[in-house]
Enzyme design. Sequence first.
Site, PDB file in Angstrom:
ATOM      1  N   GLU A  37      18.675  30.920  57.824  1.00 47.12           N
ATOM      2  CA  GLU A  37      17.758  29.860  58.224  1.00 47.12           C
ATOM      3  C   GLU A  37      17.650  29.753  59.741  1.00 47.12           C
ATOM      4  OE1 GLU A  37      15.642  28.295  56.495  1.00 47.12           O
ATOM      5  OE2 GLU A  37      16.311  29.107  54.580  1.00 47.12           O
ATOM      6  N   TYR A 124      15.084  20.318  59.808  1.00 45.92           N
ATOM      7  CA  TYR A 124      14.703  21.378  58.869  1.00 45.92           C
ATOM      8  C   TYR A 124      15.919  22.175  58.404  1.00 45.92           C
ATOM      9  CZ  TYR A 124      13.541  25.831  57.000  1.00 45.92           C
ATOM     10  OH  TYR A 124      13.539  26.922  56.181  1.00 45.92           O
ATOM     11  N   ASP A 142       9.014  22.904  56.840  1.00 40.57           N
ATOM     12  CA  ASP A 142       8.768  23.940  57.829  1.00 40.57           C
ATOM     13  C   ASP A 142       7.253  24.073  57.929  1.00 40.57           C
ATOM     14  OD1 ASP A 142       7.995  25.355  55.562  1.00 40.57           O
ATOM     15  OD2 ASP A 142       8.991  27.208  56.190  1.00 40.57           O
TER      16      ASP A 142
END
Length: 323
Positions: A37, A124, A142
């Site tokens: 991520e 996020y 996102d």
Amino acid sequence: MNETSALQSDLLAWFQANGRDLPWRRTRNPYYILVSETMLQQTQVDRVIPKYEAFLALFPTVEALASASTADVIRSWQGLGYNRRAVNLQRAAQAIVAAGYPTEPAGFPDTPEGLRNLPGIGAYTSGAVACFAFERDVAFLDTNIRRVVRRLLVGPEDAAPETNEQTLIDYAKQLIPPGQGWAWNQAIMELGALICTAAKPQCWRCPLNQHCRAYAIWREANTQLDMWQPPVIKPRKKAAEQPFHSSNRYFRGRIIDALRALEAQQSLDLARLGPQVKPDWMGNEADLTWLAKLVSGLAQDGLLIWQHQPEHDLAGWSVRLPA
């Protein structure tokens, strides 16, 4: 079956049949998910895959990353850009290990709130790790999820009403099927990446076109949409931006690239660094001051350190990657 249930069923069925086989989708290891991520922020999937695999080969555990040389971590990040992400990732790993992980599993936070307490982890990333590693039913946004939620439940981005971040988060929460947060968030991200794209959404093959407010509005406005082809969406005009190749971010990257090429603990003075960073380097006081300011910013971000700063000799100031 109500509208929301039908929408959920349609998207999950589409994802099961069409979702890409990505390496981070084959694991629930929280460290691997945190790495992926972090890398996927502002970097395309195709570029991330080989770097993700190479990074985990070098630093296979959170403990390995925490104890590694910061210089080695920065070197391993080459090609991904936004080098500060590498330093923040290592700082997060160090905080996790300091909390007792892996001996104490609770040392790796499993909620968005706990993950937000780690260095460099924002809204996020905390939501994505909680969902994709620990299968929490959490909503996060996102670029892809934001776009799909907006079009699906509100309408086209360039039409009223305006929506703020919290409104879209609330909508995203309402869409998650209980107990299926992992699959749902993967699916809605995939839809935004492959079909509901920014400029040319492929509505004709979207599994959610019969549920989508944006598509209904586009069809009503243009009968040609009976051919299932939405209009090309022009991005909103932004204020004039500085060309990338003359931006501070570009030159910061060139500084780090120059230092990556050095041997461990080797430093470079500003007089020799400058020509590698700026094509029209003159080596005068203005150039040296400009370069020293950029280097100081990188040092503040933890990406390099000043090695020597001799008085009255700015050209002789030298820098290197952290130990």
